[in-house]
Design a protein around this motif. Sequence first.
Motif, short mmCIF file in Angstrom:
data_model
loop_
_atom_site.label_atom_id
_atom_site.label_comp_id
_atom_site.label_asym_id
_atom_site.label_seq_id
_atom_site.Cartn_x
_atom_site.Cartn_y
_atom_site.Cartn_z
N TYR A 273 80.71 30.20 -2.40
CA TYR A 273 81.00 29.68 -1.06
C TYR A 273 80.01 30.34 -0.10
O TYR A 273 80.19 31.48 0.31
CB TYR A 273 82.45 30.02 -0.69
CG TYR A 273 82.88 29.58 0.70
CD1 TYR A 273 82.42 28.41 1.29
CD2 TYR A 273 83.79 30.33 1.43
CE1 TYR A 273 82.82 28.01 2.54
CE2 TYR A 273 84.22 29.94 2.69
CZ TYR A 273 83.73 28.78 3.24
OH TYR A 273 84.13 28.39 4.50
N SER B 228 77.17 31.20 7.03
CA SER B 228 76.69 32.22 7.96
C SER B 228 77.80 33.23 8.27
O SER B 228 77.53 34.41 8.49
CB SER B 228 76.24 31.57 9.27
OG SER B 228 75.34 30.54 9.03
N GLY C 254 83.13 23.38 3.25
CA GLY C 254 84.27 22.80 3.97
C GLY C 254 83.81 21.63 4.82
O GLY C 254 82.71 21.64 5.36
P1 ADP Z 1 76.75 27.42 7.90
O1 ADP Z 1 75.78 27.97 8.90
O2 ADP Z 1 76.26 27.51 6.48
O3 ADP Z 1 77.33 26.08 8.22
P2 ADP Z 1 79.32 28.50 8.60
O4 ADP Z 1 79.75 29.92 8.55
O5 ADP Z 1 79.34 27.83 9.92
O6 ADP Z 1 77.92 28.48 7.90
O7 ADP Z 1 80.22 27.63 7.62
C1 ADP Z 1 80.29 27.94 6.25
C2 ADP Z 1 81.15 26.91 5.55
O8 ADP Z 1 82.48 27.02 6.04
C3 ADP Z 1 80.75 25.45 5.78
O9 ADP Z 1 80.99 24.73 4.59
C4 ADP Z 1 81.66 24.99 6.85
O10 ADP Z 1 81.91 23.59 6.77
C5 ADP Z 1 82.92 25.76 6.51
N1 ADP Z 1 83.75 25.96 7.68
C6 ADP Z 1 83.37 26.25 8.93
N2 ADP Z 1 84.42 26.29 9.78
C7 ADP Z 1 85.51 26.01 9.02
C8 ADP Z 1 86.89 25.85 9.31
N3 ADP Z 1 87.36 25.96 10.55
N4 ADP Z 1 87.74 25.57 8.29
C9 ADP Z 1 87.25 25.44 7.03
N5 ADP Z 1 85.95 25.52 6.71
C10 ADP Z 1 85.09 25.80 7.68
#
Ligand code: ADP
Length: 169
Positions: free
Chosen positions: A5, A8, A87
Amino acid sequence: MRALYPGSFDPLTLGHLDLIERGSRLFEGLVVAVLQNPSKTPAFPLEQRLEQIRSATTHLASVEVGSFDGLTVDYARRCGAGVILRGLRALSDFEFELQIAHTNHSLAPAVETLFLATAVQHSFLSSSVVKEVARFGGDVSHLVPQGVAQDLARLFNHGDTYRGSSSNG
Ligand code: ADP
């Protein structure tokens, strides 16, 4: 099977944690990995983000925490993960995620991308929204793990807001 998984996690939210908990029930092992993205300037340094994830997942025996730079599929192979878990919150995530999934599949056909629909109560939640609320002193304790709420309070100098709810000051 093991899954990766990647994200960031700047910072970890309860939406991320929900996905980690559900992913840990689906796979024998789940590696949660922080991507060191040179094109982004994170609010929290890598080591702090790793610590946030470690301390929020101590109850999950099958979860490992790591970090990587470079291609996600290369890291997936290095950790022996056959699945990349991501996600999906809303339609707005879909186009970008599909592009990344197709690209990763073209690079490493043996590695599948699996999407989990986020929990409804977390579907509006993102690391950016959390930082925006915390920056202006809003309560984020229902959006992030307790340690992250404390880190955000320190980052934005709102220590007083959270002192009362913290057991270690
Ligand atoms: P990235 O910069 O790789 O998108 P993030 O930390 O923003 O990194 O998100 C990492 C993963 O977690 C992605 O697959 C994103 O869709 C998922 N994600 C982000 N916010 C949520 C949330 N509120 N609930 C579930 N999954 C989430």
